[in-house]
Write an enzyme that holds these catalytic residues in place. Structure first.
Site, PDB file in Angstrom:
ATOM      1  N   HIS A 137      35.352  44.026  29.602  1.00 56.84           N
ATOM      2  CA  HIS A 137      36.108  45.246  29.928  1.00 56.84           C
ATOM      3  C   HIS A 137      35.711  45.758  31.324  1.00 56.84           C
ATOM      4  CE1 HIS A 137      37.695  49.390  28.681  1.00 56.84           C
ATOM      5  NE2 HIS A 137      36.982  49.672  29.754  1.00 56.84           N
ATOM      6  N   HIS A 141      37.619  45.976  35.338  1.00 53.14           N
ATOM      7  CA  HIS A 141      37.724  47.125  36.266  1.00 53.14           C
ATOM      8  C   HIS A 141      37.526  46.678  37.714  1.00 53.14           C
ATOM      9  CE1 HIS A 141      38.227  50.761  33.905  1.00 53.14           C
ATOM     10  NE2 HIS A 141      37.270  50.427  33.063  1.00 53.14           N
TER      11      HIS A 141
END
Ligand code: Y12
Ligand code: CO
Length: 174
Positions: A137, A141
């Site tokens: 995750h 970004h």
């Protein structure tokens, strides 16, 4: 150093983060500010771009079996590269930059990464479980990718509707 969270739909979150070349006090100050900020905001993972620094810097602190996040478990990951991925898993993810929204996201079950620590030393890490999911995750970004980008067309539409409603409610309650 005072940090504030960048929230969706801010275009800043779409920037690609630059590799860290210099492991100096400026980097250490950023890392030292990111960790307490993440804990204070109930996060388990935070990428520098979420606090408006477009550099390849992540902090992660996965809760232990008592739900505690002791500093000994803090991981500072700089310039990560995924070197292998295996299996598949689904987990309900959330993001400090997309508050109040959680969705099931499919990711690799286990990963191996190469990265650097705050002093520029090269490290490797094999991750599974929540750590593996959180690292994937956070690495997204760095490429300007949010977990909501991984939703199906219909779930993404549902998200846009819910999120717009939430922002409207937030505005009217001010
Ligand atoms: C699974 C779980 C998490 C990740 C990535 C890291 N995501 C987070 O750390 C998200 C934290 C989060 C915290 C919130 O609480 C506050 O802001 C106080 C939050 O807030 C609300 O929902 C209101 C949302 C997310 C990957 C995989
Ligand atoms: Co996030």
């Amino acid at each position: 150093m005072k940090l504030t969270i960048v929230e969706y739909p801010d275009r800043k979150l779409r920037e690609k983060s630059k590799k860290v070349e210099v492991f100096d006090e400026k980097l250490h100050k950023l890392l030292d500010a990111m960790h307490p900020f993440m804990i204070k905001t109930n996060g388990i993972g935070l990428a520098a771009i979420q606090v408006a620094y477009a550099t390849q810097v992540l902090v992660l602190n996965i809760p232990d079996e008592d739900g505690e996040q002791p500093k000994e478990n803090l991981l500072e990951i700089i310039n990560p590269v995924i070197t292998s991925k295996n299996g598949s898993t689904v987990y309900q993810e959330g993001c400090l930059s997309v508050p109040s929204f959680y969705e099931d996201i499919q990711r690799s079950e286990t990963i191996s990464i190469n990265y650097q620590d705050r002093d520029g030393n090269t490290k490797t890490l094999d991750a599974d479980g929540l750590l593996s999911i959180a690292i994937q995750h956070e690495i997204d970004h760095l490429d300007g990718i949010l977990f909501i980008d991984k939703l199906s067309y219909s779930r993404r539409k549902k998200f846009e509707k819910e999120y717009k409603r939430m922002l409207k409610e937030k505005k009217s309650s001010k």
